[in-house]
Design a protein around this motif. Structure first.
Motif, short mmCIF file in Angstrom:
data_model
loop_
_atom_site.label_atom_id
_atom_site.label_comp_id
_atom_site.label_asym_id
_atom_site.label_seq_id
_atom_site.Cartn_x
_atom_site.Cartn_y
_atom_site.Cartn_z
N VAL A 75 0.72 -1.15 0.03
CA VAL A 75 0.01 0.01 -0.17
C VAL A 75 0.89 1.13 -0.01
CG1 VAL A 75 -1.73 1.29 1.23
CG2 VAL A 75 -1.92 -1.37 1.11
N ILE A 76 1.95 1.26 0.81
CA ILE A 76 2.96 2.48 0.94
C ILE A 76 3.43 2.56 -0.38
CG2 ILE A 76 4.87 3.30 1.98
CD1 ILE A 76 2.46 3.57 3.73
N ILE A 87 -3.56 9.05 2.81
CA ILE A 87 -3.89 7.67 2.65
C ILE A 87 -5.34 7.64 3.39
CG2 ILE A 87 -4.20 5.22 2.84
CD1 ILE A 87 -1.31 5.19 2.25
N HIS A 88 -6.41 7.17 2.89
CA HIS A 88 -7.78 6.88 3.51
C HIS A 88 -7.87 5.49 3.80
CE1 HIS A 88 -11.92 7.03 5.06
NE2 HIS A 88 -11.90 8.41 4.83
N PRO A 89 -8.05 4.98 4.86
CA PRO A 89 -8.18 3.66 5.22
C PRO A 89 -9.28 2.89 4.97
CG PRO A 89 -7.91 4.51 7.11
CD PRO A 89 -7.97 5.59 6.33
N CYS A 104 2.97 5.20 7.42
CA CYS A 104 2.74 6.21 6.67
C CYS A 104 3.53 7.63 7.35
CB CYS A 104 1.25 6.79 6.84
SG CYS A 104 -0.09 5.61 6.01
N ALA A 105 3.63 7.73 8.39
CA ALA A 105 4.23 8.80 8.88
C ALA A 105 5.94 8.74 8.54
CB ALA A 105 4.23 8.84 10.56
N ASP A 106 6.46 7.56 8.62
CA ASP A 106 7.78 7.18 7.92
C ASP A 106 8.00 7.50 6.49
OD1 ASP A 106 8.46 6.51 10.86
OD2 ASP A 106 8.32 4.58 10.19
N PHE A 111 -1.68 9.92 7.39
CA PHE A 111 -2.75 8.93 7.37
C PHE A 111 -4.02 9.65 8.09
CE2 PHE A 111 -4.91 6.31 10.79
CZ PHE A 111 -5.03 5.16 9.96
N ILE A 112 -5.33 9.43 7.24
CA ILE A 112 -6.49 10.31 7.30
C ILE A 112 -7.02 9.30 8.51
CG2 ILE A 112 -8.75 10.90 6.39
CD1 ILE A 112 -7.25 11.13 3.92
N GLY A 113 -6.80 9.45 9.79
CA GLY A 113 -7.21 9.15 10.78
C GLY A 113 -6.24 9.73 12.07
#
Length: 682
Positions: A75-76, A87-89, A104-106, A111-113
Motif C-alpha cells: 500500500v505504501i 491515505i484514507h483507510p 505512513c508517517a515514516d 494517515f487520514i485517521g
C-alpha cells in the motif's frame, strides 16, 4: 475560479486503501472535492467498480487479503508510485492498525485517521477501559484477568457478582465470548475463552465484566481536530445484531432523550480528548433496556463506521469530507451547539448469504443489480460483478430516512422490496421480516432480539413471479429459435430449393404447435428451493411483467424478482419433473428430502459412507470445504446411500452430492409404469 482549500493544503492526490462500497464512498467525496484519487486492488478485484471509478488504480497483490489489502509495504509503495500525499483507510483492513499509521508517517504520507497513541490505547479493550475511566467515562464493572490465577479470578468475580461476560481482550466480533451465570460455570468458560482467543488472535488475555441483561448497543459519532475542538454528532442505535455483528442501525436512538444525549455525548467527547484524538471516531456504549439513562463504555472505534450514513442523513454532514479536511489541518467548521438532528434514518446491511441455511455466505455472479430509487444505497457490486469468498460478504447498504422513525422504517421496507439482486442469494427477505417485527416497530430492542426470531423460511414464489419466470424462458427460447431459423433460412437460400423445403419443419417446434392436432397450452415446470415441483401455464401471447426482473444462471436456474421478493427456480422437463416427484414419493411422509445437496460452492474433502451403505438419520455423508471452513452434509433420515460425487470434486451450490433412499421407499407400481404423453412443451 474558487481555490480548493484541500488542494491548497497539499492533498492533490489521496489513495484509498480499501475496496467495495466504502472505497466507492470515499472516492465519491474525493471527486466532489476535486482531489485526484488512487484505488488499490487485488487480483480478485481487478474488474471491481471502485477500480474504474478512481482516477488511477494500482494492483497490490493476489486475492488473499494478507497479501494485498493488509500488505502495508504494498500500500505504501502504491502511494509513493502515484504521488499520493495522504491515505484514507476506510474501515476494516488497515484502518485501526498502528503499524500502518507509523509506516505512513515514516513515508511522509498523511494517515487520514487518528495518531498512533489513540490507535494503540483504544486498540486494547482492557487498556482502553482503564484509560477512559480515569477521565470520568463510566465503564461496566469488571477487571482484567491478565496474570491472575483461576482462583484469583474466581475471587474477583464473586466481588463483582454474576452473571458475568468473559471475553478475549485482543479480539472482536464476539469471538470467544462466554456468558457465566454462576461460579460453577467459570472454570469451563475461562478454558474455552482462552482456547478461542489463542486460536483467533494469538493472545489468551481475558477481560471479565458484569453482564448487562437485555442490552442495547448505543454509539456516539465524534469529531476532533488538531486545534483542540471535540464535538459529537449524536448517537446511533446499533442493537439489532446477529452473532455480535450489526445488521440494522439507526439514528437517533428511539430511547435516548435530549438530556441523556447530552450526557452520553459529553462522555464520548471526553474519551476522544483523553487520547488527543483527531478525525472521525465512534465511542460505543452499552445501555440496559430497562435503564436507558445509564450507559457504560465498551470501546472506541478509531475509524469511520459502516453505519456512518445514518448520521450523515440526520445531520446533513459529509463525514468523509470532514475526515479529509481535518487531516489537512483545517478546524471543524461548526461548534457543538450548531449540531442539529433532523428526522430519522435507518440502514440495513445487505449480505450475500443464505438466511435459511444458517446465514452461510453465498457466492456467484451478479446477473442483475438495481438499487431502489429515492433512497441512498452504498453498493460494492453492479451487474456482472463476481461475489467471491475472499472478502466480507456485505455487498450493499440501503439507507432510508423520514420525518420520523415510522416513516423511515416504511421507506426502508419499500426500498428493500425494490432492490434487485439476481444471481447471488442475499438476506434482503430476512431484513424485511426483521424490520416488520412488532418489537422493532415499537423500538423495544435488545441485542438478543434476532436470536429469538423463528428460523427463517424462504418465501414461496407468487403466481406473478412464476409467470414472469415462465415468460422469460419462453421469450428467450423464441429469440433463440428466431435466430436459428434465420440462420437456417440464409443457409437454405445459399444451398438451393431442396434445402428451403426442409427448413419449413422448424414450424413444428413453435410453442403450442402440433401438426396433427389442436394447439395446446405450453406448461413450464419449476422446482422450488424446498424441492416442490410446480407447473405454470405459459400463455404464448403473454408478455413478461414489466415490473419483474428475470435472468438465467450458468447452472440453468432462473432468478426472478417480483412482488418485492427474489426467488431462484430450476426449470424442469416433463421427464425430470416426473423423476423428482417419484423420488419425493419414495420416502415417508414428513421425512427429509432424499437428495443431499451442497450448501454452497466448494470442494469435496471427505466421503463418509460407501455407495450402497445404510446410514442412520443424522449421519455425516459428505464434507465439503468452502469459505475456509468445513461443512458437513447430513442424512435427514435413515436409508441407503447413493453417491453422486467423489473426493476432490469442485461442486456448485445445490449440486446433488448423494441420495438417501428410505427403507420404506417403494415406487408404486402404477407410477413406475407411467409413460408420459408428450402433449405439452417441456
Amino acid at each position: 475560479m474558487t481555490t480548493n482549500p484541500i488542494t491548497d493544503a497539499g492533498f492533490a492526490t489521496v489513495l484509498v486503501a480499501n475496496r467495495g462500497e466504502i472505497a466507492r464512498r470515499v472516492l465519491r467525496t474525493l471527486s466532489e472535492l476535486g482531489i485526484r484519487s488512487v484505488a488499490v486492488y487485488s487480483d480478485a478485484d481487478a474488474n471491481a467498480p471502485h477500480v474504474r471509478e478512481a482516477d488511477t488504480a494500482v494492483r497490490i497483490g493476489p486475492a488473499a487479503a494478507f497479501e494485498s489489502y493488509l500488505n502495508i509495504d504494498a500500500v505504501i509503495a502504491a502511494a509513493r508510485e502515484t504521488g499520493a500525499q495522504a491515505i484514507h483507510p476506510g474501515y476494516g483492513f488497515l484502518a485501526e492498525n498502528a503499524a500502518f499509521a507509523r509506516a505512513c508517517a515514516d513515508a511522509g504520507i498523511v494517515f487520514i485517521g487518528p495518531g498512533e497513541r489513540a490507535l494503540e490505547v483504544m486498540g486494547d479493550k482492557i487498556r482502553a477501559k482503564q484509560h477512559v475511566s480515569e477521565y470520568g467515562v463510566p465503564i461496566v464493572p469488571g477487571f482484567s484477568a491478565v496474570g491472575m490465577s483461576d482462583a484469583a479470578i474466581a475471587d474477583a468475580a464473586r466481588e463483582i457478582g454474576f452473571p458475568l461476560l468473559v471475553k478475549p481482550s485482543a479480539g472482536g466480533g464476539g469471538k470467544g465470548m462466554q456468558v457465566v451465570r454462576s461460579e460453577s460455570e467459570l472454570p469451563e468458560a475461562l478454558a474455552t475463552a482462552r482456547r478461542v482467543a489463542t486460536a483467533a488472535f494469538g493472545d489468551d488475555a481475558l477481560l471479565l465484566e458484569r453482564l448487562i441483561e437485555r442490552p442495547r448497543h448505543i454509539e456516539v459519532q465524534v469529531l476532533a481536530d488538531s486545534h483542540g475542538a471535540v464535538v459529537h454528532l449524536g448517537e446511533r442505535e446499533c442493537t439489532l445484531q446477529r452473532r455480535h455483528q450489526k445488521v440494522v442501525e439507526e439514528a437517533p436512538s428511539p430511547v435516548i432523550d435530549a438530556a441523556t444525549r447530552g450526557r452520553i455525548g459529553a462522555a464520548a467527547c471526553a474519551a476522544a480528548a483523553s487520547v488527543d484524538y483527531r478525525g472521525a471516531g465512534t465511542v460505543e456504549f452499552l445501555v440496559a433496556a430497562d435503564r436507558p439513562d445509564e450507559f457504560f463504555f465498551i470501546e472506541m472505534n478509531t475509524r469511520l463506521q459502516v453505519e456512518h450514513p445514518v448520521t450523515e442523513l440526520v445531520t446533513r454532514v459529509d463525514l468523509v469530507e470532514l475526515q479529509v479536511r481535518i487531516a489537512a489541518g483545517e478546524p471543524i467548521p461548526f461548534a457543538q451547539d450548531d449540531v442539529r438532528l433532523e428526522g430519522h434514518a435507518i440502514e440495513a446491511r445487505v449480505y450475500a448469504e443464505s438466511p435459511e441455511r444458517g446465514f452461510l455466505p453465498s457466492t456467484g455472479d451478479v446477473l442483475v443489480w438495481r438499487a431502489a430509487e429515492g433512497v441512498r444505497t452504498d453498493a460494492a457490486i453492479e451487474s456482472g460483478s463476481a461475489v467471491t469468498s475472499d472478502y466480507d460478504p456485505m455487498i450493499a447498504k440501503v439507507i432510508a430516512s423520514g420525518a420520523d422513525r415510522a416513516a423511515a422504517l416504511d421507506a426502508l421496507d419499500s426500498a428493500l422490496a425494490d432492490t434487485v439482486v439476481l444471481g447471488v442469494e442475499t438476506n434482503i427477505a430476512f431484513l424485511r421480516e426483521l424490520i416488520a417485527q412488532p418489537a422493532v416497530r415499537d423500538g423495544d430492542l435488545d441485542t438478543g432480539l434476532i436470536d429469538r426470531m423463528p428460523p427463517f423460511e424462504v418465501p414461496v414464489p407468487s403466481e406473478e413471479a412464476l409467470a414472469a419466470a415462465a415468460a422469460f424462458l419462453r421469450e428467450r427460447t423464441t429469440s433463440r429459435r428466431a435466430h436459428d431459423e434465420a440462420t437456417s433460412a440464409r443457409r437454405a437460400l445459399d444451398a438451393g430449393p431442396s434445402a428451403r423445403g426442409r427448413a419449413g419443419g422448424a414450424w413444428r417446434a413453435l410453442p403450442g404447435w402440433r401438426v396433427s392436432g389442436q394447439p395446446v397450452l405450453p406448461v413450464q415446470r419449476f422446482q422450488l428451493e424446498g424441492g416442490e415441483v410446480v407447473e405454470v401455464a405459459d400463455h404464448a401471447g403473454a408478455r413478461g411483467n414489466d415490473t419483474a426482473d428475470a435472468a438465467s444462471a450458468r447452472d440453468g436456474s432462473v432468478w426472478v424478482h417480483a412482488d418485492g421478493a427474489t426467488h431462484r427456480v430450476r426449470p424442469l422437463t416433463r421427464r425430470e419433473a416426473m423423476e423428482v416427484r417419484l423420488a419425493r414419493l419414495g420416502y415417508e411422509a414428513g421425512a427429509s428430502d432424499p437428495e443431499l445437496r451442497a450448501p454452497m460452492p466448494g470442494a469435496v474433502v471427505a466421503i463418509h459412507a460407501a455407495d450402497g451403505e445404510e446410514v442412520v438419520a443424522g449421519a455425516r455423508v459428505v464434507t465439503i470445504e468452502a469459505m475456509k471452513m468445513e461443512h458437513p452434509v447430513i442424512a435427514g433420515h435413515g436409508g441407503v446411500v447413493r453417491l453422486r460425487t467423489a473426493v476432490g470434486e469442485q461442486v456448485s451450490r445445490d449440486q446433488v452430492l448423494a441420495t438417501v433412499v428410505a427403507h420404506a421407499a417403494e415406487t408404486p407400481a402404477h407410477e413406475a409404469s407411467v409413460t408420459p404423453t408428450e402433449t405439452a412443451v417441456g
